[in-house]
Design an enzyme around this catalytic site. Structure first.
Site, PDB file in Angstrom:
ATOM      1  N   ASP A 168       0.860  -1.189   0.000  1.00 35.68           N
ATOM      2  CA  ASP A 168       0.000   0.000   0.000  1.00 35.68           C
ATOM      3  C   ASP A 168       0.893   1.236   0.000  1.00 35.68           C
ATOM      4  O   ASP A 168       2.094   1.152   0.276  1.00 35.68           O
ATOM      5  CB  ASP A 168      -0.899   0.004   1.248  1.00 35.68           C
ATOM      6  CG  ASP A 168      -1.810   1.232   1.311  1.00 35.68           C
ATOM      7  OD1 ASP A 168      -2.417   1.573   0.276  1.00 35.68           O
ATOM      8  OD2 ASP A 168      -1.904   1.871   2.370  1.00 35.68           O
ATOM      9  N   SER A 169       0.279   2.380  -0.232  1.00 33.63           N
ATOM     10  CA  SER A 169       1.034   3.637  -0.168  1.00 33.63           C
ATOM     11  C   SER A 169       1.435   3.950   1.267  1.00 33.63           C
ATOM     12  O   SER A 169       2.278   4.801   1.491  1.00 33.63           O
ATOM     13  CB  SER A 169       0.164   4.774  -0.699  1.00 33.63           C
ATOM     14  OG  SER A 169      -0.975   4.928   0.131  1.00 33.63           O
TER      15      SER A 169
ATOM     16  N   THR B 108      -5.870   2.933  -5.280  1.00 37.54           N
ATOM     17  CA  THR B 108      -5.259   3.847  -6.248  1.00 37.54           C
ATOM     18  C   THR B 108      -4.251   3.077  -7.105  1.00 37.54           C
ATOM     19  O   THR B 108      -4.194   3.246  -8.322  1.00 37.54           O
ATOM     20  CB  THR B 108      -4.558   5.000  -5.495  1.00 37.54           C
ATOM     21  OG1 THR B 108      -5.429   5.449  -4.455  1.00 37.54           O
ATOM     22  CG2 THR B 108      -4.229   6.149  -6.406  1.00 37.54           C
TER      23      THR B 108
ATOM     24  N   GLU C 183      -2.602   8.830   8.234  1.00 37.96           N
ATOM     25  CA  GLU C 183      -1.138   8.671   8.289  1.00 37.96           C
ATOM     26  C   GLU C 183      -0.513   9.477   9.430  1.00 37.96           C
ATOM     27  O   GLU C 183       0.552   9.132   9.912  1.00 37.96           O
ATOM     28  CB  GLU C 183      -0.487   9.085   6.951  1.00 37.96           C
ATOM     29  CG  GLU C 183      -0.773   8.133   5.794  1.00 37.96           C
ATOM     30  CD  GLU C 183      -0.001   6.811   5.852  1.00 37.96           C
ATOM     31  OE1 GLU C 183       1.095   6.776   6.419  1.00 37.96           O
ATOM     32  OE2 GLU C 183      -0.531   5.801   5.337  1.00 37.96           O
TER      33      GLU C 183
ATOM     34  N   HIS D  63      -7.290   3.068   3.453  1.00 38.15           N
ATOM     35  CA  HIS D  63      -7.083   3.830   4.695  1.00 38.15           C
ATOM     36  C   HIS D  63      -8.415   4.096   5.419  1.00 38.15           C
ATOM     37  O   HIS D  63      -8.429   4.320   6.620  1.00 38.15           O
ATOM     38  CB  HIS D  63      -6.460   5.205   4.398  1.00 38.15           C
ATOM     39  CG  HIS D  63      -4.989   5.176   4.134  1.00 38.15           C
ATOM     40  ND1 HIS D  63      -4.444   4.656   2.982  1.00 38.15           N
ATOM     41  CD2 HIS D  63      -3.934   5.628   4.875  1.00 38.15           C
ATOM     42  CE1 HIS D  63      -3.120   4.802   3.014  1.00 38.15           C
ATOM     43  NE2 HIS D  63      -2.787   5.387   4.152  1.00 38.15           N
TER      44      HIS D  63
ATOM     45  N   CYS E 261     -10.922   3.201  -0.456  1.00 36.03           N
ATOM     46  CA  CYS E 261      -9.514   3.484  -0.154  1.00 36.03           C
ATOM     47  C   CYS E 261      -9.237   2.692   1.112  1.00 36.03           C
ATOM     48  O   CYS E 261     -10.036   2.733   2.070  1.00 36.03           O
ATOM     49  CB  CYS E 261      -9.312   4.969   0.093  1.00 36.03           C
ATOM     50  SG  CYS E 261      -7.687   5.345   0.802  1.00 36.03           S
TER      51      CYS E 261
ATOM     52  N   CYS F 199      -4.255  -1.417  -2.121  1.00 37.43           N
ATOM     53  CA  CYS F 199      -4.356   0.026  -2.346  1.00 37.43           C
ATOM     54  C   CYS F 199      -5.216   0.182  -3.595  1.00 37.43           C
ATOM     55  O   CYS F 199      -4.868  -0.359  -4.655  1.00 37.43           O
ATOM     56  CB  CYS F 199      -2.956   0.595  -2.587  1.00 37.43           C
ATOM     57  SG  CYS F 199      -2.953   2.340  -3.029  1.00 37.43           S
TER      58      CYS F 199
HETATM   59  N1  DGL Z   1      -4.810   3.389   0.614  1.00 38.07           N
HETATM   60  C1  DGL Z   1      -4.739   3.756  -0.728  1.00 38.07           C
HETATM   61  C2  DGL Z   1      -5.979   3.435  -1.509  1.00 38.07           C
HETATM   62  O1  DGL Z   1      -6.637   2.465  -1.194  1.00 38.07           O
HETATM   63  C3  DGL Z   1      -4.094   5.045  -1.148  1.00 38.07           C
HETATM   64  C4  DGL Z   1      -4.180   6.258  -0.317  1.00 38.07           C
HETATM   65  C5  DGL Z   1      -3.250   7.324  -0.833  1.00 38.07           C
HETATM   66  O2  DGL Z   1      -2.050   7.103  -0.781  1.00 38.07           O
HETATM   67  O3  DGL Z   1      -3.711   8.383  -1.324  1.00 38.07           O
HETATM   68  O4  DGL Z   1      -6.306   4.079  -2.470  1.00 38.07           O
END
Ligand code: DGL
Length: 264
Positions: free
Chosen positions: A9-10, A74, A151, A185, A183, A72
């Site tokens: 993930d990011s 994205t 974060e 997160h 997302c 992730c």
């Molecule tokens: N957690 C990630 C997602 O599901 C990316 C969040 C990010 O880095 O902007 O898209």
């Protein structure tokens, strides 16, 4: 078969998926990479997100994983297909799983997708939802303030409820019965999101459905871990290890974790 499952993930968001995998498959080992130094991915260009995702996948390839989960949305939207084509192990994303969870749950076919700008712009959720429920009304909403909040690790006070309610303001006059947390997160803000949309709305993530996909693939390939010793998960962060540790240990609730710094 005793090799680890890679999860990327990011940042810390993919931990929501890692947790679901650990719950469904407690005997499996997870090697996780969170690219916290370059998070958020949401506002980045497609090329950047694709390159960063490839770098993480390559790092895990060297660690001999047996399957990769792009935890992730994205990154799934822009890199899933190319990784599936070129990696020597199965690669799965989270968007189809999220869409499936939403379609299973909605009663009126009115679905909100909350995600990063990158995921919303890609149209990947609309495509996945319409392939399952052609007539679904899909309401996409980008929430660019949510990932930095998670974060930062400061996502528990009244401030987080206000910030989330504010981010969801554009939904005020919309009708919907289901929200997909598009997302990874966002499940960390589930309480705040539920408080903002009200108790009649179902708020879902892709985590459990993704874990089921992992189980199905490993079991089909006869690759479920057979080792009797408990798995030793290893986490990698490209940014601050102490911040990653504080969020990961709170979220996973498994005591002290092995966390290493990784550079790209
Ligand atoms: N957690 C990630 C997602 O599901 C990316 C969040 C990010 O880095 O902007 O898209």
């Amino acid at each position: 078969m005793n090799a680890p499952i890679g999860v990327i993930d990011s940042g810390v968001g993919g931990l929501t998926v890692a947790k679901a995998i650990m719950e469904l498959l407690p005997n499996e080992t997870i090697y996780y990479i969170g690219d916290t130094a370059r998070c958020p991915y949401g506002p980045r260009t497609i090329q950047e997100v694709r390159n960063f995702t490839w770098q993480m996948a390559k790092a895990l390839e060297k660690m001999n994983i047996k399957l990769l989960v792009i935890a992730c949305n994205t990154a799934t939207a822009v890199a899933l297909e190319s990784l599936q084509k070129h990696m020597p192990f199965p690669v799965i994303g989270v968007i189809n799983a999220g869409a499936r969870a939403a379609v299973k749950s909605t009663k009126r076919n009115e679905i909100v997708v909350l995600a990063t700008e990158g995921t919303i712009k890609s149209g990947a959720y609309e495509e996945a939802l319409h392939s399952l429920a052609t007539k679904a009304k899909v309401i996409p909403l980008a929430c660019p303030t949510f990932v930095p909040l998670v974060e930062s690790g400061e996502y528990e006070g009244q401030f987080s409820y206000d910030l989330v309610a504010n981010g969801l303001n554009p939904l005020e006059n919309e009708r919907f019965d289901t929200v997909i947390l598009g997302c990874t997160h966002y499940p960390i803000l589930q309480k705040q999101i539920e408080a903002a949309v009200g108790s009649e709305v179902k708020v879902l993530s892709s985590a459990e459905e993704t874990a089921k996909d992992v189980e199905a693939i490993l079991s089909y390939n006869n690759q479920l871990r057979t080792d009797k010793e408990s798995p030793k998960h290893i986490f990698h962060a490209s940014g601050s290890v102490p911040i990653f540790r504080s969020i990961a240990e709170r979220w996973l609730d498994q005591g002290e974790l092995t966390i290493r710094r990784i550079s790209f």
